[in-house]
Design an enzyme around this catalytic site. Structure first.
Site, PDB file in Angstrom:
ATOM      1  CB  THR A  38      -0.960  -0.101   1.162  1.00  0.00           C
ATOM      2  OG1 THR A  38      -1.865  -1.052   0.967  1.00  0.00           O
ATOM      3  CG2 THR A  38      -1.920   1.286   1.418  1.00  0.00           C
ATOM      4  CD  GLU A  46       2.543  11.268  -1.588  1.00  0.00           C
ATOM      5  OE1 GLU A  46       2.705  12.635  -1.354  1.00  0.00           O
ATOM      6  OE2 GLU A  46       2.990  10.407  -0.841  1.00  0.00           O
ATOM      7  CG  HIS A  72      -3.867  -1.624  -2.026  1.00  0.00           C
ATOM      8  ND1 HIS A  72      -2.534  -1.573  -1.460  1.00  0.00           N
ATOM      9  CD2 HIS A  72      -4.044  -1.907  -3.080  1.00  0.00           C
ATOM     10  CE1 HIS A  72      -2.146  -2.347  -2.463  1.00  0.00           C
ATOM     11  NE2 HIS A  72      -2.861  -2.515  -3.261  1.00  0.00           N
TER      12      HIS A  72
END
Length: 130
Positions: A38, A46, A72
């Site tokens: 994750t 990002e 996730h």
């Protein structure tokens, strides 16, 4: 000219990586399985968001991540190719909000909302020495 005049809703970018031992939950410490971690998915999201707006920023500026709300929802195994996409959905002064998602060959593996802020590189780094 204000810093956000070039930043417009709809700017987007994608970033792709391959699941290797280095970015698994087992190695990252976020779990004990050899699946895409994750934290690795979040970092890829990002990176896509940072890349989406980088060309539109004033010289000497960058963006920093401030918030990530993500799910996730599906594992990706070793060798899988994962692509994260970020779309700029809101510009509020220095605050930038993105819709982010990640997919592998099987489909959607994660999605969420990410907030970044536009900062002056030198001023931001100067805070570290105080």
């Amino acid at each position: 000219m204000t810093m956000t005049q070039k930043l417009e809703k709809g700017l987007s970018a994608s970033a792709t990586t391959t699941v290797t031992a280095a970015n698994t939950a087992l190695v990252m410490g976020s779990g004990d399985l050899e699946v895409f971690a994750t934290p690795s998915m979040v970092a890829l999201m990002e990176h896509a968001a940072m890349t989406a707006v980088a060309p539109a920023l004033p010289e000497g500026s960058t963006t920093v991540g401030a918030e990530m709300n993500t799910t996730h929802i599906k594992p990706s195994g070793l060798g899988a190719s994962v692509t994260a996409t970020a779309i700029l959905t809101e510009v509020d002064g220095r605050k930038l909000t993105f819709n982010v998602g990640a997919r592998d060959a099987e489909g959607l593996i994660g999605e969420g909302v990410h907030v970044r802020y536009v900062v002056d590189r030198a001023r931001f780094m100067a805070k570290l020495s105080k």
